[in-house]
Design an enzyme around this catalytic site. Sequence first.
Site, PDB file in Angstrom:
ATOM      1  CB  SER A   7      -5.601 -25.943  31.526  1.00 48.47           C
ATOM      2  OG  SER A   7      -5.623 -26.398  30.196  1.00 48.47           O
ATOM      3  CG  HIS A  32      -9.118 -28.078  33.045  1.00 43.84           C
ATOM      4  ND1 HIS A  32     -10.430 -27.984  33.437  1.00 43.84           N
ATOM      5  CD2 HIS A  32      -9.076 -27.624  31.770  1.00 43.84           C
ATOM      6  CE1 HIS A  32     -11.159 -27.492  32.450  1.00 43.84           C
ATOM      7  NE2 HIS A  32     -10.355 -27.264  31.425  1.00 43.84           N
ATOM      8  CG  ASP A  34      -8.594 -27.847  28.233  1.00 46.49           C
ATOM      9  OD1 ASP A  34      -9.767 -27.596  28.557  1.00 46.49           O
ATOM     10  OD2 ASP A  34      -7.605 -27.268  28.733  1.00 46.49           O
ATOM     11  CG  MET A  36      -9.987 -29.066  22.527  1.00 48.30           C
ATOM     12  SD  MET A  36      -9.129 -27.574  21.996  1.00 48.30           S
ATOM     13  CE  MET A  36      -8.822 -26.782  23.588  1.00 48.30           C
ATOM     14  CG  HIS A  65     -13.327 -28.248  29.354  1.00 43.52           C
ATOM     15  ND1 HIS A  65     -12.702 -27.031  29.166  1.00 43.52           N
ATOM     16  CD2 HIS A  65     -14.570 -28.106  28.841  1.00 43.52           C
ATOM     17  CE1 HIS A  65     -13.528 -26.199  28.565  1.00 43.52           C
ATOM     18  NE2 HIS A  65     -14.670 -26.825  28.351  1.00 43.52           N
ATOM     19  CG  MET A  67     -13.991 -27.636  24.869  1.00 46.95           C
ATOM     20  SD  MET A  67     -12.470 -26.700  25.089  1.00 46.95           S
ATOM     21  CE  MET A  67     -11.543 -27.873  26.062  1.00 46.95           C
ATOM     22  CG  MET A 136     -16.119 -22.213  28.527  1.00 52.98           C
ATOM     23  SD  MET A 136     -14.610 -23.018  29.117  1.00 52.98           S
ATOM     24  CE  MET A 136     -13.377 -22.309  28.003  1.00 52.98           C
ATOM     25  CG  PHE A 142      -7.058 -21.798  20.109  1.00 53.69           C
ATOM     26  CD1 PHE A 142      -6.153 -22.552  19.374  1.00 53.69           C
ATOM     27  CD2 PHE A 142      -8.297 -21.508  19.544  1.00 53.69           C
ATOM     28  CE1 PHE A 142      -6.472 -22.987  18.093  1.00 53.69           C
ATOM     29  CE2 PHE A 142      -8.628 -21.945  18.271  1.00 53.69           C
ATOM     30  CZ  PHE A 142      -7.713 -22.685  17.540  1.00 53.69           C
ATOM     31  CG  ASP A 174     -11.122 -23.383  31.198  1.00 53.87           C
ATOM     32  OD1 ASP A 174      -9.972 -22.924  31.092  1.00 53.87           O
ATOM     33  OD2 ASP A 174     -11.495 -24.431  30.626  1.00 53.87           O
ATOM     34  N   GLY A 175     -10.118 -19.869  31.363  1.00 52.83           N
ATOM     35  CA  GLY A 175      -9.699 -19.048  30.232  1.00 52.83           C
ATOM     36  C   GLY A 175      -9.173 -17.691  30.650  1.00 52.83           C
ATOM     37  N   GLY A 176      -7.915 -17.438  30.357  1.00 52.27           N
ATOM     38  CA  GLY A 176      -7.324 -16.129  30.652  1.00 52.27           C
ATOM     39  C   GLY A 176      -7.170 -15.839  32.132  1.00 52.27           C
TER      40      GLY A 176
HETATM   41  C1  DX5 Z   1      -9.601 -23.375  26.356  1.00 47.09           C
HETATM   42  C2  DX5 Z   1      -9.410 -24.394  27.448  1.00 47.09           C
HETATM   43  C3  DX5 Z   1      -8.707 -23.896  28.626  1.00 47.09           C
HETATM   44  C4  DX5 Z   1      -7.299 -23.403  28.350  1.00 47.09           C
HETATM   45  C5  DX5 Z   1      -7.024 -22.274  29.282  1.00 47.09           C
HETATM   46  O1  DX5 Z   1     -10.475 -23.876  25.414  1.00 47.09           O
HETATM   47  O2  DX5 Z   1     -10.672 -24.870  27.892  1.00 47.09           O
HETATM   48  O3  DX5 Z   1      -8.699 -24.855  29.681  1.00 47.09           O
HETATM   49  O4  DX5 Z   1      -6.309 -24.371  28.514  1.00 47.09           O
HETATM   50  O5  DX5 Z   1      -5.796 -21.739  28.966  1.00 47.09           O
HETATM   51  P1  DX5 Z   1      -5.302 -20.352  29.538  1.00 47.09           P
HETATM   52  O6  DX5 Z   1      -5.312 -20.470  31.042  1.00 47.09           O
HETATM   53  O7  DX5 Z   1      -3.955 -20.203  28.957  1.00 47.09           O
HETATM   54  O8  DX5 Z   1      -6.298 -19.318  29.067  1.00 47.09           O
HETATM   55 ZN    ZN Z   2     -10.688 -26.123  29.688  1.00 48.53          ZN
END
Ligand code: DX5
Ligand code: ZN
Length: 214
Positions: A7, A32, A34, A36, A65, A67, A136, A142, A174-176
Amino acid sequence: MVIVSPSLLAANFAILKDEVKRIDAAGADMLHLDIMDGHFVPNLTFGVPIVKDLRPLTNLPFDAHLMVKNPDMYLEPLAVAGVDIITVHVEAALHLHRTLQSIKERGLKAGVALNPATPLCFLEHIYSELDLILIMSVNPGFGGQQFIPESVAKIKTLRRHLKNMNMAPAIAVDGGINLETAPKVIAAGANIIVAGSAIFGAKDAKKMITALRG
Ligand code: DX5
Ligand code: ZN
Protein backbone atom coordinates in the site's frame (compact mmCIF):
# COMPACT_ATOMS: atom_id res chain seq x y z
CA MET A 1 0.11 -18.48 -4.62
CA VAL A 2 -0.26 -15.47 -2.35
CA ILE A 3 -0.18 -12.06 -4.02
CA VAL A 4 1.49 -9.21 -2.15
CA SER A 5 0.15 -5.73 -2.79
CA PRO A 6 2.11 -2.98 -1.01
CA SER A 7 0.00 0.00 0.00
CA LEU A 8 1.55 3.21 -1.25
CA LEU A 9 0.03 5.07 1.69
CA ALA A 10 3.09 4.12 3.74
CA ALA A 11 5.55 5.41 1.15
CA ASN A 12 7.50 8.65 1.45
CA PHE A 13 5.35 10.95 -0.69
CA ALA A 14 8.24 13.36 -1.26
CA ILE A 15 10.01 10.67 -3.30
CA LEU A 16 7.05 8.76 -4.68
CA LYS A 17 8.74 7.87 -7.97
CA ASP A 18 11.68 6.25 -6.18
CA GLU A 19 9.34 4.45 -3.79
CA VAL A 20 7.31 2.91 -6.62
CA LYS A 21 10.49 1.76 -8.37
CA ARG A 22 11.93 0.41 -5.12
CA ILE A 23 8.84 -1.63 -4.34
CA ASP A 24 8.58 -2.92 -7.91
CA ALA A 25 12.21 -4.08 -7.78
CA ALA A 26 11.53 -5.70 -4.40
CA GLY A 27 9.08 -8.11 -6.04
CA ALA A 28 5.65 -6.63 -5.36
CA ASP A 29 2.86 -8.29 -7.36
CA MET A 30 0.61 -5.22 -7.59
CA LEU A 31 0.35 -1.74 -6.16
CA HIS A 32 -2.44 -0.79 -3.76
CA LEU A 33 -3.54 2.83 -4.12
CA ASP A 34 -5.54 4.21 -1.20
CA ILE A 35 -7.70 7.05 -2.45
CA MET A 36 -9.42 8.98 0.36
CA ASP A 37 -11.66 12.02 0.12
CA GLY A 38 -11.91 13.26 3.73
CA HIS A 39 -15.64 12.39 3.79
CA PHE A 40 -15.94 8.61 3.72
CA VAL A 41 -12.89 8.48 5.98
CA PRO A 42 -11.36 11.26 8.09
CA ASN A 43 -8.23 11.57 5.96
CA LEU A 44 -7.02 12.75 2.56
CA THR A 45 -4.44 11.07 0.37
CA PHE A 46 -4.03 11.50 -3.36
CA GLY A 47 -6.20 11.40 -6.44
CA VAL A 48 -6.33 10.79 -10.16
CA PRO A 49 -3.49 13.13 -11.32
CA ILE A 50 -0.96 11.32 -9.14
CA VAL A 51 -2.18 7.90 -10.27
CA LYS A 52 -1.80 9.07 -13.87
CA ASP A 53 1.77 10.25 -13.28
CA LEU A 54 2.73 7.02 -11.52
CA ARG A 55 1.35 4.80 -14.28
CA PRO A 56 4.34 4.98 -16.67
CA LEU A 57 6.82 4.14 -13.89
CA THR A 58 5.93 0.45 -13.55
CA ASN A 59 4.07 -2.44 -15.15
CA LEU A 60 2.61 -3.56 -11.82
CA PRO A 61 -1.19 -3.79 -11.85
CA PHE A 62 -2.75 -0.81 -10.04
CA ASP A 63 -5.44 -1.63 -7.52
CA ALA A 64 -7.38 1.50 -6.53
CA HIS A 65 -9.02 1.21 -3.11
CA LEU A 66 -11.64 3.96 -3.11
CA MET A 67 -12.41 5.29 0.35
CA VAL A 68 -14.63 8.04 -1.00
CA LYS A 69 -18.25 9.02 -0.54
CA ASN A 70 -19.12 9.06 -4.23
CA PRO A 71 -17.13 6.31 -5.97
CA ASP A 72 -19.05 6.58 -9.27
CA MET A 73 -17.54 10.00 -9.87
CA TYR A 74 -14.02 8.56 -10.08
CA LEU A 75 -14.51 5.43 -12.20
CA GLU A 76 -13.97 6.98 -15.62
CA PRO A 77 -11.04 9.24 -14.59
CA LEU A 78 -9.31 6.29 -12.88
CA ALA A 79 -9.86 4.05 -15.90
CA VAL A 80 -8.30 6.71 -18.12
CA ALA A 81 -5.41 7.09 -15.65
CA GLY A 82 -4.66 3.40 -16.16
CA VAL A 83 -5.76 1.49 -13.06
CA ASP A 84 -6.51 -2.22 -13.45
CA ILE A 85 -8.77 -2.94 -10.48
CA ILE A 86 -11.22 -0.63 -8.76
CA THR A 87 -12.41 -1.60 -5.30
CA VAL A 88 -15.35 0.33 -3.86
CA HIS A 89 -16.75 0.21 -0.34
CA VAL A 90 -20.12 -1.46 0.04
CA GLU A 91 -20.93 1.22 2.65
CA ALA A 92 -20.35 4.02 0.11
CA ALA A 93 -22.00 2.74 -3.06
CA LEU A 94 -25.74 3.37 -3.02
CA HIS A 95 -26.33 1.39 -6.21
CA LEU A 96 -23.54 -1.10 -5.77
CA HIS A 97 -24.56 -3.47 -8.55
CA ARG A 98 -24.63 -0.63 -11.06
CA THR A 99 -21.26 0.63 -9.84
CA LEU A 100 -19.70 -2.81 -10.31
CA GLN A 101 -21.14 -3.11 -13.79
CA SER A 102 -19.83 0.28 -14.68
CA ILE A 103 -16.32 -0.71 -13.53
CA LYS A 104 -16.48 -3.84 -15.68
CA GLU A 105 -17.87 -2.00 -18.72
CA ARG A 106 -14.59 -0.11 -18.69
CA GLY A 107 -12.68 -3.37 -19.00
CA LEU A 108 -11.43 -3.28 -15.41
CA LYS A 109 -11.67 -5.78 -12.58
CA ALA A 110 -14.23 -4.98 -9.90
CA GLY A 111 -13.75 -5.32 -6.17
CA VAL A 112 -15.82 -4.60 -3.11
CA ALA A 113 -14.42 -3.68 0.32
CA LEU A 114 -16.15 -4.36 3.63
CA ASN A 115 -15.44 -2.36 6.79
CA PRO A 116 -14.73 -4.46 9.89
CA ALA A 117 -18.30 -4.00 11.18
CA THR A 118 -19.99 -4.77 7.85
CA PRO A 119 -21.31 -8.33 7.58
CA LEU A 120 -20.59 -10.63 4.65
CA CYS A 121 -24.31 -10.88 3.85
CA PHE A 122 -24.06 -7.50 2.09
CA LEU A 123 -22.38 -9.42 -0.73
CA GLU A 124 -25.13 -12.00 -1.08
CA HIS A 125 -26.68 -10.76 -4.33
CA ILE A 126 -23.55 -9.50 -6.05
CA TYR A 127 -21.09 -12.38 -5.74
CA SER A 128 -21.23 -13.13 -9.45
CA GLU A 129 -20.10 -9.56 -10.27
CA LEU A 130 -16.99 -9.69 -8.12
CA ASP A 131 -13.37 -10.24 -9.08
CA LEU A 132 -12.11 -9.32 -5.63
CA ILE A 133 -13.43 -9.02 -2.09
CA LEU A 134 -11.40 -6.81 0.22
CA ILE A 135 -11.81 -7.58 3.91
CA MET A 136 -10.75 -4.56 5.94
CA SER A 137 -8.89 -5.70 9.02
CA VAL A 138 -8.68 -2.15 10.39
CA ASN A 139 -11.14 0.72 10.14
CA PRO A 140 -10.20 2.50 6.92
CA GLY A 141 -8.52 5.88 6.91
CA PHE A 142 -5.02 5.41 8.24
CA GLY A 143 -1.98 3.19 7.89
CA GLY A 144 -0.15 1.69 10.83
CA GLN A 145 -3.21 0.58 12.82
CA GLN A 146 -3.59 -2.63 14.79
CA PHE A 147 -5.06 -5.69 13.09
CA ILE A 148 -8.60 -6.56 14.27
CA PRO A 149 -8.47 -10.27 15.20
CA GLU A 150 -12.14 -10.97 14.28
CA SER A 151 -11.13 -10.51 10.65
CA VAL A 152 -9.67 -14.02 10.61
CA ALA A 153 -13.05 -15.67 11.25
CA LYS A 154 -14.66 -13.40 8.66
CA ILE A 155 -12.15 -14.51 6.01
CA LYS A 156 -12.67 -18.18 6.94
CA THR A 157 -16.45 -17.85 6.58
CA LEU A 158 -16.07 -16.04 3.27
CA ARG A 159 -13.70 -18.70 1.94
CA ARG A 160 -16.23 -21.40 2.92
CA HIS A 161 -19.14 -19.54 1.23
CA LEU A 162 -17.14 -19.14 -1.98
CA LYS A 163 -16.22 -22.81 -1.97
CA ASN A 164 -19.86 -23.83 -1.48
CA MET A 165 -20.90 -21.57 -4.35
CA ASN A 166 -18.03 -22.77 -6.51
CA MET A 167 -16.86 -19.19 -7.05
CA ALA A 168 -13.33 -17.89 -7.00
CA PRO A 169 -13.03 -14.12 -6.63
CA ALA A 170 -9.81 -13.15 -4.87
CA ILE A 171 -9.98 -12.55 -1.13
CA ALA A 172 -7.81 -9.59 -0.17
CA VAL A 173 -7.11 -8.38 3.33
CA ASP A 174 -6.02 -4.86 4.23
CA GLY A 175 -4.85 -3.34 7.50
CA GLY A 176 -2.33 -4.30 10.15
CA ILE A 177 -0.78 -7.03 8.04
CA ASN A 178 2.69 -7.99 9.19
CA LEU A 179 4.75 -11.12 9.80
CA GLU A 180 2.54 -12.09 12.72
CA THR A 181 -0.88 -11.56 11.13
CA ALA A 182 -0.14 -12.60 7.52
CA PRO A 183 0.10 -16.35 8.26
CA LYS A 184 -3.26 -16.21 10.07
CA VAL A 185 -5.14 -14.54 7.22
CA ILE A 186 -3.47 -16.72 4.61
CA ALA A 187 -4.43 -19.86 6.56
CA ALA A 188 -7.99 -18.50 6.75
CA GLY A 189 -8.15 -18.23 2.97
CA ALA A 190 -6.91 -14.79 1.90
CA ASN A 191 -4.89 -14.79 -1.31
CA ILE A 192 -4.05 -11.10 -1.63
CA ILE A 193 -2.15 -9.46 1.21
CA VAL A 194 -2.17 -5.66 1.33
CA ALA A 195 0.52 -4.22 3.55
CA GLY A 196 1.70 -0.65 3.95
CA SER A 197 3.90 0.03 6.95
CA ALA A 198 5.23 -3.55 7.15
CA ILE A 199 6.69 -3.29 3.64
CA PHE A 200 7.63 0.37 3.23
CA GLY A 201 8.95 0.50 6.79
CA ALA A 202 11.05 -2.65 6.42
CA LYS A 203 14.82 -2.41 6.21
CA ASP A 204 14.74 -4.86 3.32
CA ALA A 205 11.48 -4.65 1.37
CA LYS A 206 12.34 -7.65 -0.79
CA LYS A 207 12.88 -9.91 2.22
CA MET A 208 9.67 -8.64 3.80
CA ILE A 209 7.58 -9.30 0.68
CA THR A 210 8.97 -12.85 0.42
CA ALA A 211 8.37 -13.46 4.12
CA LEU A 212 4.79 -12.15 3.97
CA ARG A 213 3.98 -14.62 1.19
CA GLY A 214 4.66 -17.37 3.72
C1 DX5 B 1 -6.21 1.91 5.41
C2 DX5 B 1 -5.73 1.52 4.04
C3 DX5 B 1 -4.66 0.53 4.02
C4 DX5 B 1 -3.40 0.97 4.74
C5 DX5 B 1 -2.78 -0.24 5.35
O1 DX5 B 1 -7.37 2.65 5.29
O2 DX5 B 1 -6.81 0.99 3.28
O3 DX5 B 1 -4.36 0.09 2.70
O4 DX5 B 1 -2.46 1.58 3.91
O5 DX5 B 1 -1.70 0.15 6.10
P1 DX5 B 1 -0.98 -0.81 7.12
O6 DX5 B 1 -0.51 -2.01 6.34
O7 DX5 B 1 0.11 0.02 7.66
O8 DX5 B 1 -2.02 -1.20 8.15
ZN1 ZN C 1 -6.30 0.06 1.36
